[in-house]
Design a protein around this motif. Structure first.
Motif: not given
Length: 432
Positions: A264-265, A267, A294-295, A404
């Protein structure tokens, strides 16, 4: 050969880049160890997990265990017995202060199985002295510590493996393969859980520390408090001064499969709810539920297993929801549901991810090759960070917005203050 001669030889080889069979040599700026060389290991923290470290590493023929360290004399003596029982010729030096190990130039690797609030300082000190580290989870006590650990590792070109042994399992690798194959479609939701939380531990009176325990050194950078046994061995994780409870203990084990599978990217927000025990001095979560945004991915942590296929049998687990199907797993099992059919594997999906030779072996091979292992510091630091942020949301009792890119909370001085803490003198966190 004298210790001084060994050190002089090692320094000569590092500075000249001369390669000799059985000796280290330099490749691309890294000291590389030949396959025939013995890796000299010291263990810091010799309790339950420390004992496992001793047994694991002493079983390898290319490892020599040369030192043991613990602030508890009883544990230290028992650790020596554990080592000698598996290797009768072992003759380790015994220390009560880990800095004596850091000072030694003939040690290649340290393992760290101390309480959580010591993890960062032990690892950073080892990196600065040219040693590689196998460190127990969680990675660090605070978010800032994880950042400094990574800075130190990169500055000193060291190797690090986090003690998430389950990362090396066949099941985790297979789950990641299935999800990455696209068989479930795009994953839009992940649910993580671990049953149970901190007990209250009652209201025991303070005591004089045992003469065999250096309580001041055990506390180290943590705030000073009087000794009571429940704050120490075995149950220290139930106090925010030293850890973050069951949540901090197990987050990395099950969030790991999420990061292995979907990474996951972006946040953006963290919203934690929960409570602390009301029947004792422990103050970490009795239960905690967290919503992470997350995105393109929603992640939910709960203390009670979610109502999804297979979860009721799993005390800890992960559930992936995709456009075409779902997958529920724990350390050893998986349940796949696609189009109304349930299975535990999809034979048509071939093996695409290399398997681990074993978590400790993977680390030792990395020490020799100078190629970072699977649970390397950059990966585990990213994977650990949401846990720290969730505990901050839990303590402040409100939803938090996260930047982030800057790695800070948005317009929230109180939350940003909790990303780190001031160490008790004379300890300090380095600044790079």
């Amino acid at each position: 050969m004298s210790l001084k001669s060994k050190i002089d030889r090692r320094n000569f080889l590092k500075t000249t880049g001369v390669g000799v069979i059985g000796f280290p040599f330099v490749v691309n700026g890294f000291t590389k160890m030949a396959a025939s060389d013995k890796i000299r290991v010291a263990h810091i923290g010799t309790g339950n997990m420390g004992g496992s470290h001793i047994r694991w590493f002493s079983a390898f023929p290319d490892v020599e265990t040369v030192a043991l360290c613990d602030v508890d004399e009883v544990r230290l003596a028992n650790a020596r017995k554990v080592l000698v029982s598996s290797n009768s010729s072992a003759n380790p030096e015994l220390y009560s202060d880990f800095r004596r190990i850091i000072d030694r130039k003939d040690i290649d690797v340290v393992t760290c199985a101390t309480p959580d609030h010591w993890h960062a300082l032990v690892a950073i000190s080892a990196f600065e002295s040219g040693k590689d580290v196998y460190g127990e989870k969680p990675l660090s006590f605070s978010a800032q510590e994880g950042k400094v650990m990574l800075q130190s590792l990169k500055k000193y070109n060291r190797i690090f493996q986090l003690g998430t042994q389950i990362h090396a399992s066949e099941n985790y690798h297979r789950v990641a393969e299935i999800i990455q194959s696209g068989a479930l479609g795009k994953i839009h939701t992940v649910r993580l859980w671990k049953k149970g939380g901190s007990p209250g531990l009652g209201f025991p009176p303070n005591e004089t520390p045992p003469e065999t325990l250096n309580w001041n050194m055990w506390l180290g950078p943590a705030p000073y408090t009087e000794y009571t046994p429940v704050r120490c061995h075995g149950s220290y994780r139930h106090f925010f001064d030293y850890s973050g409870g069951v949540f901090a203990d197990f987050w990395c084990h099950i969030a790991d499969i999420m990061y292995m599978s979907v990474h996951p990217q972006g946040l953006a927000s963290i919203d934690a709810r929960g409570d602390i025990p009301g029947d004792g001095i422990a103050n970490t979560p009795k239960w905690i539920d967290v919503d992470f945004k997350f995105k393109d991915l929603d992640v939910y942590w709960t203390t009670t297993p979610p109502k999804v296929p297979g979860a009721e049998e799993m005390g800890i687990g992960a559930h992936f929801e995709g456009e075409k199907g779902t997958l529920t797993c724990d350390y050893n099992n998986r349940v796949i549901s696609i189009g109304g059919e349930t299975t535990n594997d999809i034979s048509e999906i071939s093996q695409t991810i290399p398997r681990s030779p074993g978590h400790q072996r993977n680390f030792l091979d990395a020490v020799k090759s100078r190629i970072q292992p699977e649970s390397n510091l950059e990966y585990v630091r990213e994977m650990t960070l949401p846990m720290h942020l969730a505990l901050i949301s839990f303590r402040l009792k409100r939803k938090l917005q996260w930047d982030c890119v800057k790695e800070e909370f948005v317009n929230d001085p109180a939350a940003n203050f909790l990303l780190s803490r001031e160490y008790r003198s004379p300890w300090s966190l380095p600044v790079y």
